[in-house]
Structure formats: C-alpha cells, structure tokens
Write an enzyme that holds these catalytic residues in place. Structure first.
Site, PDB file in Angstrom:
ATOM      1  N   SER A  93       0.816  -1.408   0.361  1.00  0.00           N
ATOM      2  CA  SER A  93      -0.033  -0.312  -0.178  1.00  0.00           C
ATOM      3  C   SER A  93       0.939   1.808   0.447  1.00  0.00           C
ATOM      4  O   SER A  93       1.282   1.562  -1.032  1.00  0.00           O
ATOM      5  CB  SER A  93      -1.105  -0.199   1.246  1.00  0.00           C
ATOM      6  OG  SER A  93      -1.559   1.032   0.842  1.00  0.00           O
ATOM      7  N   LYS A 125       3.988   1.787  -2.691  1.00  0.00           N
ATOM      8  CA  LYS A 125       4.390   3.311  -2.988  1.00  0.00           C
ATOM      9  C   LYS A 125       5.966   3.337  -2.956  1.00  0.00           C
ATOM     10  O   LYS A 125       6.733   3.590  -3.993  1.00  0.00           O
ATOM     11  CB  LYS A 125       3.789   4.525  -2.998  1.00  0.00           C
ATOM     12  CG  LYS A 125       1.479   4.205  -2.929  1.00  0.00           C
ATOM     13  CD  LYS A 125       0.977   5.456  -2.260  1.00  0.00           C
ATOM     14  CE  LYS A 125      -0.481   5.399  -1.991  1.00  0.00           C
ATOM     15  NZ  LYS A 125      -1.449   5.018  -2.740  1.00  0.00           N
ATOM     16  N   TRP A 159     -10.546  -0.055  -4.970  1.00  0.00           N
ATOM     17  CA  TRP A 159      -9.679   1.699  -4.467  1.00  0.00           C
ATOM     18  C   TRP A 159      -8.617   1.640  -4.924  1.00  0.00           C
ATOM     19  O   TRP A 159      -8.094   2.479  -6.025  1.00  0.00           O
ATOM     20  CB  TRP A 159      -9.611   1.860  -2.944  1.00  0.00           C
ATOM     21  CG  TRP A 159      -9.196   2.838  -2.683  1.00  0.00           C
ATOM     22  CD1 TRP A 159      -8.578   2.698  -1.886  1.00  0.00           C
ATOM     23  CD2 TRP A 159      -9.306   4.103  -2.627  1.00  0.00           C
ATOM     24  NE1 TRP A 159      -7.992   4.308  -1.741  1.00  0.00           N
ATOM     25  CE2 TRP A 159      -9.189   5.035  -2.273  1.00  0.00           C
ATOM     26  CE3 TRP A 159     -11.275   4.561  -3.688  1.00  0.00           C
ATOM     27  CZ2 TRP A 159      -9.816   6.158  -2.014  1.00  0.00           C
ATOM     28  CZ3 TRP A 159     -11.646   6.154  -3.328  1.00  0.00           C
ATOM     29  CH2 TRP A 159     -10.764   6.926  -2.356  1.00  0.00           C
ATOM     30  N   HIS A 178      -8.021  -5.679   0.355  1.00  0.00           N
ATOM     31  CA  HIS A 178      -6.311  -5.236   0.616  1.00  0.00           C
ATOM     32  C   HIS A 178      -6.006  -5.137   2.062  1.00  0.00           C
ATOM     33  O   HIS A 178      -5.411  -5.467   2.681  1.00  0.00           O
ATOM     34  CB  HIS A 178      -7.001  -3.322   1.273  1.00  0.00           C
ATOM     35  CG  HIS A 178      -6.124  -2.426   0.965  1.00  0.00           C
ATOM     36  ND1 HIS A 178      -4.987  -2.046  -0.516  1.00  0.00           N
ATOM     37  CD2 HIS A 178      -5.076  -1.628   1.325  1.00  0.00           C
ATOM     38  CE1 HIS A 178      -4.106  -1.075  -0.208  1.00  0.00           C
ATOM     39  NE2 HIS A 178      -4.598  -1.153   1.074  1.00  0.00           N
TER      40      HIS A 178
HETATM   41  C1  GTR Z   1      -5.862   4.063   1.942  1.00  0.00           C
HETATM   42  C2  GTR Z   1      -4.971   5.434   0.471  1.00  0.00           C
HETATM   43  C3  GTR Z   1      -3.973   4.360   0.083  1.00  0.00           C
HETATM   44  C4  GTR Z   1      -2.797   3.232   0.853  1.00  0.00           C
HETATM   45  C5  GTR Z   1      -4.026   2.732   1.535  1.00  0.00           C
HETATM   46  C6  GTR Z   1      -2.342   2.193   3.450  1.00  0.00           C
HETATM   47  O1  GTR Z   1      -6.743   4.392   2.480  1.00  0.00           O
HETATM   48  O2  GTR Z   1      -6.198   5.664   0.080  1.00  0.00           O
HETATM   49  O3  GTR Z   1      -3.419   5.407  -1.133  1.00  0.00           O
HETATM   50  O4  GTR Z   1      -1.652   3.946   0.245  1.00  0.00           O
HETATM   51  O5  GTR Z   1      -4.440   4.003   2.558  1.00  0.00           O
HETATM   52  O6  GTR Z   1      -1.156   2.616   3.160  1.00  0.00           O
HETATM   53  O7  GTR Z   1      -2.550   1.205   3.496  1.00  0.00           O
END
Ligand code: GTR
Length: 429
Positions: A266, A270, A357, A408
C-alpha cells in the site's frame, strides 16, 4: 525390431516438437487468456457502500494517452539502452519535481548501534538483531530502529540475498519478529527460503501524519532555499530510510549486496517503487496493492485519484503533485515510467480483486507499459496485455504479477508467490 525403435523415436520427436511449437518459452497458458475482470458486485459495493463519488467502471475511464516511454521529456526518440541510460536522470528529476519531491542535499551522518540480539532464532540457527540508526545533522539527531535476521546458511563465503521490508503498520521489535508469526512480515518463511530479511517502520523515520512534519527526518534535513513545491514528501523520506537500512545491511559479510529486494504494501508499496527508483542498489522492487501514486496509472482516474490522495494525505507527495488533481493528462509522466526507472532491474506488482480503490487494471497496465525499456536492454519481461486470472501468478524474466482473491492486504499467499519469483530471479541474476 529396429524398425519399431525407429518408429518410436520418430513419434517421440513429433511429440516433443509439437509441445515446443505450442508452448514457446514465454507463452501464457490458454486458461489465462480470459483474464481478470472486476466483479460487478464489487463495483456496486464500492460505488454505493465504500467510497462513493469515485469511478469504478471501466467504461468511465477517461480517454488518455500515456507518455511514450521511448521519448525524452523534450520529445526525442530513444533507440538504444545507452540513450535510455542518458535520459534516465532527467526522468528521475521529473518524478522528483512533480510527484515525490526532491531529497535535500543537507550533509548528515549515520551511526548504527546494536540494541538487541537473539541467537538460534526459530531453532534453526538464525541470528536476529535490533539496530538503532541515529542520524545527525546541524547539531540535531533523529533515531529509528530496524530488525535484521540472517539465516545460519549465510557466511562471507556464501552470502545470501536480502529482502528489506518498508513496514507501514508498525515496528515489529526483535522478540516479536522471532517469537510471533506475522503474515505481514513472515520472517521464518523468508529465512527458510534462504534469505536474510530486514524491516523498519515508516513512521519512525517520518511520522505518517499530515501535521507530523516537525518531528520527522524531513524537517531535520530541510534545505530552506529549496523550491517549496518540490520538497520531499513522506513517501520519499521513507524510501530514504530504506536506503539507510540498506547501507548497514550490505556491509554485513553474510549478505550479498548484488541480490537485494525492497518490499512494501500500500503506502509502503508506493514507497518501495520510489525507493528502488532513487536507489539502484535495490535489484528487485515488490509493490503490493500500491494503487494511486504507486503502480496504478494516474491518468486512468479509476479508484483513488490524485485529487483524493493528495487531499487525504498531503504529506506523502511534493506539493506540486496536488495541482494535477483533475488534470492528470497534463502530468509530464505517468506511473509506467516509475516502473521504467527501475527497469531493467526486477519489478513485481501485486493487486487484490476486492481492492478496486487501488485499480488492479491500472497497476497491471503500468507494469506492461514499462515493456519497451526491458526490450531495449534485451531483458525478458511480461508482454501479455491481458491480465492473468485470479491467484495465477505470471512470472516472466524480470517482471512478476499476480492478482490475489481477497481484500487490500499483504498476506502469506502473496509472500509465497513473491518468494517463488525471487528464487528464480536471484538464481539467474
Ligand atoms: C488508503 C490510501 C491508499 C493506500 C492505503 C494504505 O486509504 O487511500 O493510497 O496507500 O491507504 O496505505 O493502507
């Protein structure tokens, strides 16, 4: 009798020849031709119950044209690996100034101190240590800890690859790393695969808070004369932290400095991509469900957008990135070129099918978008523009991808696929 043997040999030859003909080395099995599609029920759930006011429909993706990977920023064609290498610094600079920010050139010193040690971890002779990195600059200091675990098989004669994890959830201190199984960083699994592994917590380097600036490494190293709109964001600061961890790690005689991977999920995913773009000592980058500002293409504006991410997490990127919200087509780059900055080193991208997302298709398309760079270097990579089916990892040369069934998260299943990929990649490189 002789005639029978000859007939058998001819049959065998025909069978082998037809298999080779049907299955060229990089061919995708026929079952994968169908490819992943977003589940319509999921689209509905995201639209109505999860985060509304955002596009999750393929048909609503705006028309876009990706910047050509084989063109310089000022429009010249790139035809050779040499020309690409000459162009790379300019591309890196563009990403710094428009997306992640420029790291300050303030001088600093780093000291590493062992603050804990466990021998014979997991009962298989691994050594685990907790190290404190203290950064000093202009009379101030900032410390963060990391945990490093090295398998027994590693020695200076036979150094092992290392996997550095950028952990965006928590610091897993030494005792927990050794005594408690955590699928997010499954240390024993990694060690048993023959690798060393290291992890640190992002917020210990730079707080993951919109008002955390003063307490982190960014403030400590700030250059007051630099362009305000291009100052580094937390993602870049965390990537910088990964490089300081790597400095220590590759000095250990049991670690092979040429076989290093950086892993993140996440916001950590990045960061893993950006860390590998900034620091070429990372030979493999693994980005898990990284989405917007990670592997996903900004121009698709599917799921999380530039506008949303820079609104919710203003501290992650440089200020200029925010100005591209709603006008992604004007970005001088897109995220396939971030993958391109890592090429011809290895990149592994992961999506999850309920994580709309993060735009799974945008993440996959970005990986494929870096293909021309791998071609320039004559390095094998995934070419198939059709996504694979769920839970069917696609590993070709220096690139890997899978889309896992589920939400996620970074799971043991993801790690399993990645360790399979790294095994092949590290053996061949
Ligand atoms: C989300 C965010 C994402 C992602 C994530 C995380 O809410 O919108 O960009 O990076 O969190 O890091 O868990």
């Amino acid at each position: 009798m002789k005639l029978l043997n000859l007939q058998n040999a001819i049959y065998k030859l025909i069978i082998v020849a037809s298999i080779v003909w049907v299955l060229p080395v990089d061919a995708e099995p026929a079952s994968e031709k169908s490819g992943w599609q977003a589940d319509l029920q999921q689209v509905e759930i995201w639209k109505t119950k999860r985060r509304a006011g955002i596009n999750y429909e393929e048909s609503q993706v705006p028309k876009y044209q990706l910047p050509d990977s084989l063109k310089t920023i000022d429009g010249k064609s790139i035809k050779t690996a040499k020309e690409w290498k000459a162009h790379r610094p300019m591309l890196l600079k563009t990403f710094r100034e428009h997306v992640y920010g420029v790291r300050p050139s303030t001088k600093y010193q780093v000291d590493y101190k062992e603050v804990g040690k466990r021998e014979n971890a997991f009962g298989i002779g691994a050594t685990a240590r907790q190290i404190r990195a203290t950064i000093s600059a202009r009379g101030k200091t900032h410390s963060f800890d990391f945990v490093i675990v090295i398998p027994k098989s590693a020695s200076s004669e036979s150094p092992v690859p290392v996997i550095v994890q950028i952990n965006n959830r928590y610091l897993i201190p030494l005792d927990k790393a050794v005594d408690k199984f955590d699928p997010f960083w499954p240390v024993e699994k990694i060690i048993r695969s023959g690798y060393a592994t290291v992890a640190f917590h992002t917020s210990d380097v730079d707080p993951d808070k919109r008002d955390g600036y003063k307490k982190g490494i960014r403030a400590m190293l700030e250059d007051p004369d630099s362009d305000q709109n291009a100052r580094w964001g937390s993602l870049s600061a965390w990537g910088w932290g990964a490089s300081r961890v790597l400095d220590f790690t590759i000095k250990q005689p049991e670690i092979d400095p040429k076989r290093t991977a950086v892993v993140g999920h996440s916001r950590g995913g990045k960061t893993a991509l950006w860390a590998a773009a900034e620091d070429e000592r990372f030979k493999v980058a693994y980005s898990n469900n990284s989405g917007c500002g990670g592997a996903a293409l900004s121009r698709r504006a599917y799921g999380e957008t530039v506008d949303r991410i820079t609104g919710n997490f203003p501290h992650w990127f440089c200020k200029r990135f925010k100005t591209y919200g709603g006008r992604e087509n004007e970005l001088p780059i897109d995220q396939h070129q971030l993958i391109g900055l890592i090429a011809p080193r290895a990149v592994y991208v992961v999506s999850a099918d309920k994580d709309l997302w993060a735009d799974p298709r945008g993440e996959y398309t970005s990986l494929i978008g870096a293909a021309p760079i791998y071609d320039l270097f004559g390095i094998k990579h995934i070419k198939n523009t059709n996504m694979p089916a769920l839970d069917s990892p696609r590993h070709v040369g220096a690139t890997g991808y899978h889309i896992r069934r589920g939400v996620h998260n970074l799971t043991e299943q993801d790690w399993g696929y990645f360790l399979d990929f790294s095994k092949g990649y590290f053996q061949a490189n």
